[in-house]
Design an enzyme around this catalytic site. Structure first.
Site, PDB file in Angstrom:
ATOM      1  N   VAL A  50     -42.104  54.410  -7.018  1.00  0.00           N
ATOM      2  CA  VAL A  50     -43.019  54.637  -8.141  1.00  0.00           C
ATOM      3  C   VAL A  50     -43.995  55.763  -7.802  1.00  0.00           C
ATOM      4  O   VAL A  50     -44.265  56.639  -8.629  1.00  0.00           O
ATOM      5  CB  VAL A  50     -43.761  53.339  -8.525  1.00  0.00           C
ATOM      6  CG1 VAL A  50     -44.778  53.606  -9.634  1.00  0.00           C
ATOM      7  CG2 VAL A  50     -42.770  52.272  -8.965  1.00  0.00           C
ATOM      8  N   CYS A  51     -44.514  55.768  -6.569  1.00  0.00           N
ATOM      9  CA  CYS A  51     -45.465  56.817  -6.171  1.00  0.00           C
ATOM     10  C   CYS A  51     -44.801  58.187  -6.195  1.00  0.00           C
ATOM     11  O   CYS A  51     -45.401  59.163  -6.652  1.00  0.00           O
ATOM     12  CB  CYS A  51     -46.022  56.537  -4.773  1.00  0.00           C
ATOM     13  SG  CYS A  51     -46.999  55.028  -4.682  1.00  0.00           S
ATOM     14  N   GLY A  52     -43.575  58.248  -5.705  1.00  0.00           N
ATOM     15  CA  GLY A  52     -42.858  59.520  -5.722  1.00  0.00           C
ATOM     16  C   GLY A  52     -42.682  60.044  -7.132  1.00  0.00           C
ATOM     17  O   GLY A  52     -42.915  61.231  -7.405  1.00  0.00           O
ATOM     18  N   MET A  55     -46.286  61.161  -8.543  1.00  0.00           N
ATOM     19  CA  MET A  55     -46.786  62.429  -8.017  1.00  0.00           C
ATOM     20  C   MET A  55     -45.909  63.596  -8.473  1.00  0.00           C
ATOM     21  O   MET A  55     -46.409  64.675  -8.773  1.00  0.00           O
ATOM     22  CB  MET A  55     -46.889  62.378  -6.484  1.00  0.00           C
ATOM     23  CG  MET A  55     -47.905  61.367  -5.961  1.00  0.00           C
ATOM     24  SD  MET A  55     -49.605  61.664  -6.532  1.00  0.00           S
ATOM     25  CE  MET A  55     -49.895  60.163  -7.486  1.00  0.00           C
TER      26      MET A  55
END
Length: 165
Positions: A50-52, A55
């Site tokens: 999810v973070c990838g 960002m």
């Protein structure tokens, strides 16, 4: 001011900070961008799916952020070396700041720190004077996207036009 979940709410001047932005020891913080809107994108961890995606979305939206003259700063408790590898692997060009030691100190000051030792998935928009104008706490497993940020930046731009008019 904070909501029941602790995330800083619109109104106050944002807590000041500088954090490592490169392995060379370069430090960055919102104060260096006074005169421009600043988007603080707190996220739990480099390398999580999810973070990838989150960002990478902000990187792909860089031309839109540029239209607002807004600066995006990503923040997590990961080390600067992890940030560097993560940014290189995902083509992320905006600064990823290491809230690494003391761990999560900046995230805590914004009410964006979780009991598991990670930053929460939280967004905070600062006006050009460094005042909090919008904040949002997302569930950890949900990419909050960029619409809320753009709405906040639209409102800032509209407010500036009214004040200048």
């Amino acid at each position: 001011m904070s909501d029941p979940n602790g995330l800083i709410q619109p109104g106050p001047t944002a807590p000041g900070f500088t954090l490592p932005a490169t392995p060379d020891g370069d430090l960055l913080g919102p104060e260096q961008f006074r005169g421009r809107p600043v988007v603080l994108a707190f996220y739990p961890a480099d390398w999580s799916p999810v973070c990838g995606d989150q960002m990478s979305l902000y990187q792909s939206a860089a031309p839109v952020f540029a239209q607002y003259q807004a600066v995006v700063l990503g923040l997590s408790v990961d080390s600067i070396w992890s940030h560097r590898a993560f940014a290189e692997s995902r083509g992320i060009e905006f600064p990823l700041l290491a809230d690494f030691e003391p761990k999560g100190e900046v995230a805590r000051s914004y009410g964006a720190y979780m009991s598991n030792g990670e930053a929460a998935r939280a967004l905070v928009v600062l006006d050009p004077a460094g005042k909090v104008t919008w904040s949002y706490l997302s569930p950890p497993d949900v990419n909050p996207g960029a619409d809320g940020i753009f709405d906040a930046l639209d409102q800032l731009a509209a407010d500036r036009k009214v004040m200048a008019g």
